[in-house]
Scaffold this motif. Structure first.
Motif: not given
Length: 474
Positions: A395-408
């Protein structure tokens, strides 16, 4: 007399299967798991009704949570199915009434319904088809047929049926009585007196079941009829109206109709059958070694006998064990004497009351777009492996309390972040700041695999604000 065709298979696939915990859980119950052979129990059920000279394409009733499992696993074996969604669980009475009403809409007033549980094991396919033909002949003559299994032992795990009267069309006999699961002495008497195991599978004219249900449970039929009449299409699924269906009394078809109707008949089915209602049932279905042990997965034994071992990952090693069952998954291990297998449901109830996550959720959580699996978590961080199937989109989304790092680590990711769309390939990474509006998609032809590292003050799954979703989730 009604026409014996088409026979519309209805596969009931909405149960939770808690007696096979920790492998079967609410998030992925036993019907959608490979427990015997190379296919899931649900896929095996669909294969049994794949002969289009005898059966119409199946209608599947399942809970909304399992809709994508039902469609995907049918597609994996080349089966086209119609999937209707129960918004809440109301037991088999409302489910079969809904199935009968939908079958009439799809196949006409004269259709016969063959209702099958998705989580049963059936051996001897020719005998199964013989029983279906016999059941259809009896149903076409105006009966609601249940299939009684010829007992192989005095089992206390099943309900029983006492046949009565003379055989009619298809060899069906009137049902003299339904009886609950007995104690061992009573089961032995039932075996001697010719009782049959109650399989919980049925064949009936769609219209007759609705008529009989309306006689004994008018409120149930009224609620289900409204739920079907106001059903709507959702991503190719038939979604029953939630409010109307929830108003139907929760009751099994046995209690709602079969114990009251004069149309009840039983066909004796001679195929080998199990409802896979416990780990003991799987022990009995498998061929053991010379010491009576059955082992599935990485298992090493020394001086052990008459036991059952199932591992989905970790090595299970046993020494000097006798008549025990050991079931291991990545996050839970169940150990018990074989004669306590029926107590697993009570244990799961205790775990749920204590709010153990493993009572209901697997480490690997399935979603319509793929899956995610927790790898490591600690104060302020959570590491997951995410797999997105080809064409899948979160889904197209957002978070109020966290950031994310993505490694493919495999495939190519299409990333949307605050209106910008870009690709991240193998051995590349990207950062999604707290509050960023983002989406992950797999535009390729192979599964996309990535490692997600979450950091923040709160890392619960409910910190997701969905702004747009391809799967119509809330």
């Amino acid at each position: 007399m009604l026409s014996p065709s088409p026979i519309v298979p209805v596969v009931l696939a909405g149960g939770s299967g808690t007696r096979l915990w920790p492998v079967s859980r609410d998030s992925l119950p036993k019907q959608f798991q490979v427990l015997t052979g190379s296919q899931t129990l649900y896929q095996q059920t669909l294969q049994r009704v794949s002969d289009r000279s005898l059966f119409a394409p199946p209608l599947v009733l399942t809970h909304e949570d399992f809709r994508f499992f039902a469609r995907r696993q049918a597609a994996e074996i080349g089966m086209e199915v119609t999937v209707a969604l129960e918004p809440v669980r109301r037991d088999s009475g409302p489910a079969l009434i809904a199935a009968a009403l939908i079958a009439r809409k799809l196949h006409g007033e004269g259709c016969l319904v063959l209702a099958l549980a998705a989580d049963h094991v059936v051996r001897d396919a020719p005998l199964f088809l013989d029983a279906c033909r016999a059941g259809a002949a009896a149903a076409a003559a105006g009966q609601i047929v249940t299939f009684g299994i010829t007992p192989t032992e005095a089992s206390t795990a099943y309900g029983y049926i006492r046949p009565g009267g003379e055989p009619g069309p298809g060899g069906a006999r009137p049902v003299a009585a339904f009886v609950e699961k007995p104690d061992l002495a009573t089961a032995a008497r039932y075996l001697a007196e010719g009782y049959l195991w109650n399989s919980g599978n049925f064949c009936f004219p769609a219209g007759l079941l609705v008529e009989e249900a309306a006689r004994f449970e008018p409120a149930m039929v009224e609620a289900v009829r409204e739920a079907v009449e106001t059903a709507f299409e959702d991503l190719g699924f038939i979604k029953l109206d939630p409010g109307a269906f929830a108003a139907a009394p929760a009751k099994s078809i046995d209690y709602a109709v079969m114990e009251h109707t004069r149309c009840a008949a039983v066909v004796e089915a001679r195929f080998r059958w199990s409802d896979v209602g416990s780990w003991n049932a799987l022990h009995e279905l498998a061929e053991g070694d010379a010491a009576g042990n059955v082992a599935h997965g990485p298992v090493a034994l020394l001086d052990s006998r008459n036991s059952y071992f199932h591992s989905d990952g970790p090595l299970v090693a046993g020494i000097g064990l006798d008549a025990v069952s050991v079931i291991a998954t990545e996050d839970a291990v169940l150990v018990m004497p074989v004669d306590r297998a029926q107590d697993v449901k009570a244990l799961v109830g205790k775990l749920k009351s204590e709010r153990h996550n493993a009572a209901t959720e697997h480490v690997k959580v399935h979603r319509p777009w793929g899956s995610y699996q927790s790898i490591c978590r600690g104060e302020g961080f959570h590491v997951k492996k995410i797999v997105v199937e080809p064409g899948g989109r979160l889904s197209l989304q957002k978070h109020h309390h966290r950031a994310e790092h993505w490694v493919v680590v495999k495939g190519t990711a299409e990333v949307t972040l605050d209106g910008r769309v870009f690709e991240v390939r193998e051995n590349e990474s990207t950062y999604l700041p707290l509050g960023g509006v983002h989406r992950l998609a797999n535009p390729g032809r192979i599964p996309l695999e990535l490692i997600e590292v979450q950091t923040g003050s709160y890392l619960g799954e409910d910190d997701i604000v969905r702004l747009e979703d391809a799967y119509n989730r809330g």
